[in-house]
Design an enzyme around this catalytic site. Structure first.
Site, PDB file in Angstrom:
ATOM      1  N   ARG A 150       0.873  -1.171   0.000  1.00 51.75           N
ATOM      2  CA  ARG A 150       0.000   0.000   0.000  1.00 51.75           C
ATOM      3  C   ARG A 150       0.906   1.215   0.000  1.00 51.75           C
ATOM      4  O   ARG A 150       2.118   1.106   0.103  1.00 51.75           O
ATOM      5  CB  ARG A 150      -1.028  -0.017   1.143  1.00 51.75           C
ATOM      6  N   GLY A 151       0.275   2.407  -0.103  1.00 47.42           N
ATOM      7  CA  GLY A 151       1.067   3.625  -0.264  1.00 47.42           C
ATOM      8  C   GLY A 151       1.098   3.956  -1.753  1.00 47.42           C
ATOM      9  O   GLY A 151       1.368   3.070  -2.587  1.00 47.42           O
ATOM     10  N   ALA A 152       0.832   5.217  -2.084  1.00 46.82           N
ATOM     11  CA  ALA A 152       0.590   5.590  -3.475  1.00 46.82           C
ATOM     12  C   ALA A 152       1.731   5.185  -4.434  1.00 46.82           C
ATOM     13  O   ALA A 152       1.501   4.461  -5.409  1.00 46.82           O
ATOM     14  CB  ALA A 152       0.298   7.084  -3.552  1.00 46.82           C
ATOM     15  N   ARG A 172      -7.281  -0.144  -6.758  1.00 47.17           N
ATOM     16  CA  ARG A 172      -7.492   0.932  -5.780  1.00 47.17           C
ATOM     17  C   ARG A 172      -7.666   2.243  -6.543  1.00 47.17           C
ATOM     18  O   ARG A 172      -6.822   2.579  -7.383  1.00 47.17           O
ATOM     19  CB  ARG A 172      -6.315   1.021  -4.791  1.00 47.17           C
ATOM     20  N   GLN A 224      -1.692   2.288   9.949  1.00 38.66           N
ATOM     21  CA  GLN A 224      -0.407   2.407   9.232  1.00 38.66           C
ATOM     22  C   GLN A 224       0.619   3.189  10.051  1.00 38.66           C
ATOM     23  O   GLN A 224       1.821   2.937   9.942  1.00 38.66           O
ATOM     24  CB  GLN A 224      -0.621   3.125   7.887  1.00 38.66           C
ATOM     25  N   ASP A 263      -1.956  11.019  -1.993  1.00 40.58           N
ATOM     26  CA  ASP A 263      -2.315   9.993  -2.990  1.00 40.58           C
ATOM     27  C   ASP A 263      -2.668  10.610  -4.332  1.00 40.58           C
ATOM     28  O   ASP A 263      -2.608   9.939  -5.361  1.00 40.58           O
ATOM     29  CB  ASP A 263      -3.476   9.146  -2.471  1.00 40.58           C
ATOM     30  N   ASN A 307      -5.449  12.419   0.733  1.00 40.49           N
ATOM     31  CA  ASN A 307      -4.522  11.581   1.509  1.00 40.49           C
ATOM     32  C   ASN A 307      -5.348  10.794   2.529  1.00 40.49           C
ATOM     33  O   ASN A 307      -6.574  10.933   2.601  1.00 40.49           O
ATOM     34  CB  ASN A 307      -3.453  12.455   2.189  1.00 40.49           C
ATOM     35  N   LYS A 308      -4.667   9.998   3.309  1.00 38.00           N
ATOM     36  CA  LYS A 308      -5.321   9.099   4.259  1.00 38.00           C
ATOM     37  C   LYS A 308      -6.360   9.815   5.108  1.00 38.00           C
ATOM     38  O   LYS A 308      -6.131  10.947   5.539  1.00 38.00           O
ATOM     39  CB  LYS A 308      -4.228   8.462   5.126  1.00 38.00           C
TER      40      LYS A 308
HETATM   41  O1  MRU Z   1      -4.458   3.178   2.236  1.00 36.01           O
HETATM   42  P1  MRU Z   1      -2.986   3.410   2.110  1.00 36.01           P
HETATM   43  O2  MRU Z   1      -2.201   2.863   3.251  1.00 36.01           O
HETATM   44  O3  MRU Z   1      -2.469   2.976   0.765  1.00 36.01           O
HETATM   45  O4  MRU Z   1      -2.851   4.988   2.167  1.00 36.01           O
HETATM   46  C1  MRU Z   1      -1.574   5.556   2.082  1.00 36.01           C
HETATM   47  C2  MRU Z   1      -1.566   7.015   2.288  1.00 36.01           C
HETATM   48  O5  MRU Z   1      -2.580   7.665   2.406  1.00 36.01           O
HETATM   49  C3  MRU Z   1      -0.229   7.680   2.234  1.00 36.01           C
HETATM   50  O6  MRU Z   1      -0.203   8.790   3.065  1.00 36.01           O
HETATM   51  C4  MRU Z   1       0.009   8.142   0.799  1.00 36.01           C
HETATM   52  O7  MRU Z   1      -0.141   7.068  -0.087  1.00 36.01           O
HETATM   53  C5  MRU Z   1       1.327   8.740   0.623  1.00 36.01           C
HETATM   54  S1  MRU Z   1       2.548   7.472   0.569  1.00 36.01           S
HETATM   55  C6  MRU Z   1       4.028   8.085   0.165  1.00 36.01           C
END
Ligand code: MRU
Length: 365
Positions: free
Chosen positions: A65-67, A108, A215, A256, A266-267
């Site tokens: 996970r993570g963009a 996603r 996370q 994201d 973002n999250k």
């Molecule tokens: O649902 P996730 O864990 O994929 O969400 C991740 C985030 O929101 C991060 O803050 C974002 O992707 C930036 S990662 C460098």
């Protein structure tokens, strides 16, 4: 200072390309290894993926996970798809890769890095469709590797850009995990923190636990503890307490998607932090590679926001927290408007959120 080692996920060794013929490269990149982030910090387990379907499922299920990281994983997934299509004639090859691309992008919806990486791979696949099968695969393998390495380099550069804003002795509040695990390595928000520490500044971190997926508690704390950067985990509802007490020097988060007008997704919980920061006059910074910028999306209202299963809200570990039959909601992301953002750090430099479109157009991206 080290980044997380071994890297959160990595391809078959020959993907480095150096010294390998096209045939060797095409032959060797037959698997993708991913550190299963769902198990951290309790267990460090690597899963082995052998098909693009496996990669799409791993992205959907949050193994990775993570963009930027899901974009990179998807790029390697396209290599696996190309391998499976080796005997196909050019038209069937392109049709098969388009289908693989659609499957990956659907995994996603919010992080634009996913479709950005997949469309780069598809463009290359189309350009090489009439080449020999081993050349087609080798070209994609090399491009996937390039996307991976470029992201790592972007993180290091944006880290240095952002670190210039972090004073010695700072306490940085961050949300979710925008670290090595979420990127090609090093991290975006955590890259800024790492770069400040590498520059000799004393930094400490307050990591929001980031309900419901945790996370921050599980992943950000794990990364920073390995690097020896002081970190304390707080529950999300504690952020206001620390801001009001002036214990937070700055908030630094990842993103994201960055829309044309500078709004960011973002999250979930990021928007609330930005409002708190505005109220308390605390700088609110966003760190993201240029692959997160989406000039085709006008503003935050047009960013697709993923809503995930209520099960992730009602359960923690094995325990059920909510009475049976009571509904729960789980929007996984929120939008922070451009006017709440002090600055955006990218590998191209620092920008005011409202300047993003002009900066992108000036560089032709
Ligand atoms: O649902 P996730 O864990 O994929 O969400 C991740 C985030 O929101 C991060 O803050 C974002 O992707 C930036 S990662 C460098």
């Amino acid at each position: 200072m080290t980044t997380v080692a071994p890297p959160p996920w990595y391809p078959a060794p020959a993907l480095s390309g150096a010294g390998y013929s096209a045939a060797e490269l095409a032959e060797s990149c037959d698997r993708v290894f991913l550190l299963d982030q769902r198990d951290l910090p309790a267990r460090e387990v690597y899963v082995t993926l052998r098909s693009v379907e496996d990669v799409a499922e791993a992205i959907r299920a949050m193994v990775v996970r993570g963009a930027p990281a899901i974009g990179i994983a998807a790029a390697y997934g396209m290599v696996l798809a190309a391998r499976a299509l080796r005997p196909a004639v050019a038209e069937r090859y392109v049709a098969g890769l388009r289908a693989a691309a659609s499957m990956l992008v659907a995994a996603r919806p919010t992080a634009v890095n996913l479709s950005w990486a997949v469309s780069r791979m598809l463009t290359s696949a189309e350009a090489h469709a009439s080449d020999a099968a081993e050349v087609r695969v080798a070209e994609l393998a090399a491009l996937a590797r390039r996307i991976h390495v470029e992201d790592l380099e972007a993180c290091r550069r944006m880290g240095r850009v952002g670190a210039a804003r972090i004073p010695d002795g700072a306490t940085i509040l961050t949300h979710c995990n925008a670290g090595a695990l979420a990127t090609g390595g090093y991290g975006t928000a955590l890259g800024v923190i790492r770069a400040a520490a590498e520059a000799g500044k004393r930094v400490r971190v307050l990591a929001d636990e980031t309900r419901p997926y945790l996370q921050g508690a599980r992943l950000t704390a794990w990364e920073l503890a390995q690097d020896g950067i002081p970190v304390e985990v707080i529950t999300d509802s504690m952020a206001g307490y620390f801001l009001r007490r002036r214990e937070v020097t700055a908030i630094v988060v990842g993103a994201d998607r960055i829309a044309r007008n500078g709004d960011i997704a973002n999250k979930i919980g990021t928007y609330g932090l930005a409002c708190l920061a505005k109220h308390h006059g605390t700088p609110f910074y966003v760190a993201a590679p240029w692959s997160t910028v989406d000039l085709a999306t006008l503003d935050g209202d047009h960013i697709p926001l993923e809503e995930r299963s209520r099960d992730e809200v009602v359960r923690v570990g094995g325990a059920v927290l909510v009475p049976e039959g009571v509904p729960a909601r789980h929007p996984a992301f929120d939008v922070t408007p451009a006017e709440l953002i002090t600055a955006i750090f990218t590998e191209r430099g620092e920008f005011a959120a409202g300047e993003i479109a002009r900066a992108g157009e000036a560089s032709g991206a």
